[in-house]
Scaffold this motif. Structure first.
Motif, PDB file in Angstrom:
ATOM      1  N   LEU A 121       0.754  -1.284   0.199  1.00 41.96           N
ATOM      2  CA  LEU A 121      -0.039  -0.077   0.017  1.00 41.96           C
ATOM      3  C   LEU A 121       0.884   1.298   0.186  1.00 41.96           C
ATOM      4  O   LEU A 121       0.410   2.334  -0.363  1.00 41.96           O
ATOM      5  N   PHE A 122       2.133   1.103   0.265  1.00 42.45           N
ATOM      6  CA  PHE A 122       2.942   2.282   0.405  1.00 42.45           C
ATOM      7  C   PHE A 122       3.104   3.017  -0.930  1.00 42.45           C
ATOM      8  O   PHE A 122       3.574   4.016  -1.026  1.00 42.45           O
ATOM      9  N   THR A 123       3.185   2.335  -2.037  1.00 43.31           N
ATOM     10  CA  THR A 123       3.388   2.694  -3.232  1.00 43.31           C
ATOM     11  C   THR A 123       2.478   3.886  -3.711  1.00 43.31           C
ATOM     12  O   THR A 123       2.613   4.554  -4.613  1.00 43.31           O
ATOM     13  N   TRP A 124       1.293   3.909  -2.918  1.00 41.58           N
ATOM     14  CA  TRP A 124       0.359   4.987  -2.994  1.00 41.58           C
ATOM     15  C   TRP A 124       0.456   6.280  -1.822  1.00 41.58           C
ATOM     16  O   TRP A 124      -0.175   7.134  -2.315  1.00 41.58           O
ATOM     17  N   GLU A 125       1.472   6.195  -1.352  1.00 43.49           N
ATOM     18  CA  GLU A 125       1.347   7.230  -0.405  1.00 43.49           C
ATOM     19  C   GLU A 125       1.605   8.913  -0.934  1.00 43.49           C
ATOM     20  O   GLU A 125       1.226   9.515  -0.428  1.00 43.49           O
ATOM     21  N   GLY A 126       2.298   8.815  -1.999  1.00 44.97           N
ATOM     22  CA  GLY A 126       2.276   9.917  -2.771  1.00 44.97           C
ATOM     23  C   GLY A 126       1.093  10.530  -3.218  1.00 44.97           C
ATOM     24  O   GLY A 126       0.874  11.623  -3.017  1.00 44.97           O
ATOM     25  N   TRP A 127       0.219   9.745  -3.680  1.00 55.08           N
ATOM     26  CA  TRP A 127      -1.219  10.152  -4.215  1.00 55.08           C
ATOM     27  C   TRP A 127      -2.008  10.525  -2.855  1.00 55.08           C
ATOM     28  O   TRP A 127      -2.724  11.395  -3.030  1.00 55.08           O
ATOM     29  N   VAL A 128      -1.670   9.934  -1.722  1.00 50.48           N
ATOM     30  CA  VAL A 128      -2.434  10.165  -0.495  1.00 50.48           C
ATOM     31  C   VAL A 128      -2.051  11.561  -0.261  1.00 50.48           C
ATOM     32  O   VAL A 128      -2.875  12.307   0.202  1.00 50.48           O
ATOM     33  N   ARG A 129      -0.764  11.770  -0.166  1.00 50.43           N
ATOM     34  CA  ARG A 129      -0.332  13.417   0.088  1.00 50.43           C
ATOM     35  C   ARG A 129      -1.164  14.378  -0.687  1.00 50.43           C
ATOM     36  O   ARG A 129      -1.436  15.473  -0.221  1.00 50.43           O
ATOM     37  N   PRO A 182       6.336  10.086 -21.067  1.00 50.37           N
ATOM     38  CA  PRO A 182       7.353   9.918 -21.699  1.00 50.37           C
ATOM     39  C   PRO A 182       8.522   9.439 -20.745  1.00 50.37           C
ATOM     40  O   PRO A 182       9.244   8.397 -21.294  1.00 50.37           O
ATOM     41  N   GLU A 183       8.587  10.041 -19.653  1.00 50.92           N
ATOM     42  CA  GLU A 183      10.067   9.796 -19.128  1.00 50.92           C
ATOM     43  C   GLU A 183       9.729   8.866 -17.961  1.00 50.92           C
ATOM     44  O   GLU A 183      10.598   8.429 -17.179  1.00 50.92           O
ATOM     45  N   LEU A 184       8.589   8.234 -17.738  1.00 47.97           N
ATOM     46  CA  LEU A 184       8.142   7.564 -16.344  1.00 47.97           C
ATOM     47  C   LEU A 184       8.229   6.248 -16.914  1.00 47.97           C
ATOM     48  O   LEU A 184       8.030   5.710 -17.984  1.00 47.97           O
ATOM     49  N   GLY A 185       8.158   5.113 -16.012  1.00 46.27           N
ATOM     50  CA  GLY A 185       8.157   3.631 -16.086  1.00 46.27           C
ATOM     51  C   GLY A 185       6.813   3.016 -15.657  1.00 46.27           C
ATOM     52  O   GLY A 185       5.806   3.620 -15.860  1.00 46.27           O
ATOM     53  N   HIS A 186       7.139   1.847 -14.903  1.00 48.10           N
ATOM     54  CA  HIS A 186       6.246   0.876 -14.524  1.00 48.10           C
ATOM     55  C   HIS A 186       5.291   1.538 -13.459  1.00 48.10           C
ATOM     56  O   HIS A 186       3.997   1.196 -13.364  1.00 48.10           O
ATOM     57  N   VAL A 187       5.777   2.403 -12.330  1.00 48.86           N
ATOM     58  CA  VAL A 187       4.858   2.875 -11.549  1.00 48.86           C
ATOM     59  C   VAL A 187       5.080   4.269 -11.359  1.00 48.86           C
ATOM     60  O   VAL A 187       5.333   4.915 -10.444  1.00 48.86           O
ATOM     61  N   PRO A 188       4.181   5.047 -12.366  1.00 46.84           N
ATOM     62  CA  PRO A 188       4.114   6.395 -12.566  1.00 46.84           C
ATOM     63  C   PRO A 188       3.702   7.252 -11.408  1.00 46.84           C
ATOM     64  O   PRO A 188       4.207   8.163 -11.059  1.00 46.84           O
ATOM     65  N   MET A 189       2.863   6.768 -10.692  1.00 49.22           N
ATOM     66  CA  MET A 189       2.265   7.412  -9.447  1.00 49.22           C
ATOM     67  C   MET A 189       3.381   7.303  -8.291  1.00 49.22           C
ATOM     68  O   MET A 189       3.255   8.075  -7.305  1.00 49.22           O
ATOM     69  N   GLU A 190       4.362   6.576  -8.255  1.00 47.73           N
ATOM     70  CA  GLU A 190       5.276   6.403  -7.421  1.00 47.73           C
ATOM     71  C   GLU A 190       6.438   7.320  -7.744  1.00 47.73           C
ATOM     72  O   GLU A 190       7.160   8.127  -6.922  1.00 47.73           O
ATOM     73  N   GLU A 191       6.491   7.279  -9.057  1.00 47.80           N
ATOM     74  CA  GLU A 191       7.679   7.946  -9.640  1.00 47.80           C
ATOM     75  C   GLU A 191       7.728   9.431  -9.690  1.00 47.80           C
ATOM     76  O   GLU A 191       8.499  10.285  -9.226  1.00 47.80           O
ATOM     77  N   ASP A 192       6.346   9.966  -9.975  1.00 49.35           N
ATOM     78  CA  ASP A 192       6.016  11.336 -10.011  1.00 49.35           C
ATOM     79  C   ASP A 192       4.601  11.672  -9.434  1.00 49.35           C
ATOM     80  O   ASP A 192       3.453  11.731 -10.454  1.00 49.35           O
ATOM     81  N   ALA A 193       4.473  11.593  -8.288  1.00 53.29           N
ATOM     82  CA  ALA A 193       3.195  11.561  -7.540  1.00 53.29           C
ATOM     83  C   ALA A 193       2.412  12.800  -7.878  1.00 53.29           C
ATOM     84  O   ALA A 193       1.098  12.836  -8.058  1.00 53.29           O
ATOM     85  N   ALA A 194       2.926  14.009  -7.911  1.00 51.12           N
ATOM     86  CA  ALA A 194       2.326  15.252  -7.944  1.00 51.12           C
ATOM     87  C   ALA A 194       1.764  15.492  -9.407  1.00 51.12           C
ATOM     88  O   ALA A 194       0.440  15.822  -9.520  1.00 51.12           O
ATOM     89  N   ARG A 195       2.680  15.182 -10.535  1.00 54.58           N
ATOM     90  CA  ARG A 195       2.258  15.245 -11.778  1.00 54.58           C
ATOM     91  C   ARG A 195       0.895  14.088 -11.953  1.00 54.58           C
ATOM     92  O   ARG A 195       0.113  14.550 -12.506  1.00 54.58           O
ATOM     93  N   THR A 196       1.129  12.975 -11.483  1.00 54.88           N
ATOM     94  CA  THR A 196       0.129  11.916 -12.113  1.00 54.88           C
ATOM     95  C   THR A 196      -1.184  12.092 -11.040  1.00 54.88           C
ATOM     96  O   THR A 196      -2.215  12.157 -11.786  1.00 54.88           O
ATOM     97  N   ALA A 197      -1.153  12.662  -9.907  1.00 50.19           N
ATOM     98  CA  ALA A 197      -2.307  13.022  -9.080  1.00 50.19           C
ATOM     99  C   ALA A 197      -2.848  14.185  -9.699  1.00 50.19           C
ATOM    100  O   ALA A 197      -4.352  14.310  -9.691  1.00 50.19           O
ATOM    101  N   ARG A 198      -2.215  15.035 -10.072  1.00 50.76           N
ATOM    102  CA  ARG A 198      -3.084  16.220 -10.902  1.00 50.76           C
ATOM    103  C   ARG A 198      -3.795  15.725 -11.871  1.00 50.76           C
ATOM    104  O   ARG A 198      -5.024  16.280 -12.228  1.00 50.76           O
ATOM    105  N   GLU A 199      -3.278  14.884 -12.721  1.00 49.83           N
ATOM    106  CA  GLU A 199      -3.910  14.404 -13.879  1.00 49.83           C
ATOM    107  C   GLU A 199      -5.277  13.733 -13.332  1.00 49.83           C
ATOM    108  O   GLU A 199      -6.451  13.775 -13.791  1.00 49.83           O
ATOM    109  N   LEU A 200      -4.946  13.111 -12.266  1.00 46.91           N
ATOM    110  CA  LEU A 200      -6.081  11.991 -11.713  1.00 46.91           C
ATOM    111  C   LEU A 200      -7.449  13.133 -11.374  1.00 46.91           C
ATOM    112  O   LEU A 200      -8.526  12.857 -11.403  1.00 46.91           O
TER     113      LEU A 200
END
Length: 318
Positions: free
Chosen positions: A72-80, A283-301
């Motif tokens: 579950l810790f993989t989502w902590e960036g989105w939680v924040r 383009p610059e992210l891999g298999h876990v984009p929500m963990e790699e760049d939480a701010a940007r991916t959460a903004r899209e969500l």
């Protein structure tokens, strides 16, 4: 001959030393819970499982499912990023994190769907946004097919589910192999976890020592490695993906173009198969984009969640 024998003995001793150094015994749940089950972690008994979960924030509910050998810790960036306006619920699936192994061996995607349904019922959730990454993505879209009345919107992040045209990652193939899988369940050196994480990230330099330690420690939780082997051997692809066109809830597909485990082609297939699905590629992210760049991916969500629900009449990609 004596010299050759001495060299052979020396090599064998060195090899034995390397193997001994790589041997990793299971770590007790109590030890790991003292380190990682800090507030707001909770546990709930669900259908024979003691599930570790976190329930954070307030507002419309998001239920998020992690990928293989994650937690579950993989989502902590989105939680924040999201918990000020959304109630974000995350959990460790069977055989993962602090939940640990399932005595009933429910490790197929469809079996985990029913574990998620039992968890939903236990928490009294009526409707929610459902999202998942990798294995968790496969569980998410399957859940949406089987329980569509519960899912208001669907979010797939580098999701699994389509048959593979390329070989699975090496570590998965090794875990499925007889004998080799059993050996790997005993030898889990930290450097292997480090290497796999760096292979998963689009930009390996974003992998921190703390992240490697967390992944490694939770893998060593008593029973998790055996559960991983059993899950890898539980079954291959099925044909449920052919039902994706039956989904009617608004769907967002997020994908890292540098995903070395599940190629972007699969994200494009999800966008074509699910009516009205929207695909966003990083383009610059891999298999876990929500963990790699939480701010940007959460903004899209957040933009997707705040938009009015479109009628599912076509396919859109960005």
């Amino acid at each position: 001959m004596k010299l050759r024998r001495k060299v052979l003995i020396t090599v064998l001793v060195l090899l034995a030393g390397v193997l001994a150094a790589s041997l990793r015994l299971d770590v007790s749940p109590q030890e790991l819970e003292a380190r990682y089950a800090t507030a707001p972690s909770r546990f709930v008994e669900v259908d024979g499982l003691r599930i570790h979960y976190r329930d954070q924030g307030q507002g419309p509910t998001l239920l998020l499912l992690h990928g293989s050998n994650a937690s579950l810790f993989t989502w902590e960036g989105w939680v924040r990023e999201l918990s000020e306006n959304y109630r974000v619920i995350t959990l460790d699936l069977p055989g993962h994190g602090l939940t640990g192994p399932d005595a009933r061996g429910r490790y197929t995607a469809d079996a985990m769907v029913e574990v998620v349904e039992a968890f939903r019922a236990r928490l009294g959730l009526e409707q929610f946004v459902l999202g998942g990454n990798s294995m968790g993505g496969s569980i998410s879209w399957r859940y949406a097919l089987l329980h569509p009345q519960r899912v208001t919107r669907l979010v797939l992040v580098d999701a699994a589910g389509f048959p593979r045209d390329t070989p699975a990652p090496l570590v998965f193939r090794l875990m499925r192999a007889p004998v080799v899988g059993e050996v790997l369940s005993l030898f889990s050196p930290r450097w292997v976890i480090d290497r796999n994480l760096r292979a998963v990230y689009g930009e390996p330099s974003r992998v921190t020592e703390a992240l490697v330690e967390q992944y490694h420690a939770l893998l060593l939780r008593e029973g998790n490695r055996t559960a991983t082997r059993e899950r890898m051997r539980a079954g291959g692809d099925d044909a449920r993906w052919k039902q994706l066109g039956e989904l009617r809830m608004p769907t967002l597909v997020l994908w890292g173009a540098k995903d070395a485990w599940i190629p972007l082609e699969h994200g494009q297939r999800f966008a074509r198969a699910i009516p009205g699905a929207r695909l966003i590629v990083y383009p610059e992210l891999g298999h876990v984009p929500m963990e790699e760049d939480a701010a940007r991916t959460a903004r899209e969500l957040r933009g997707f969640l705040e938009a009015s629900a479109p009628a599912p009449t076509g396919h859109g990609t960005l």
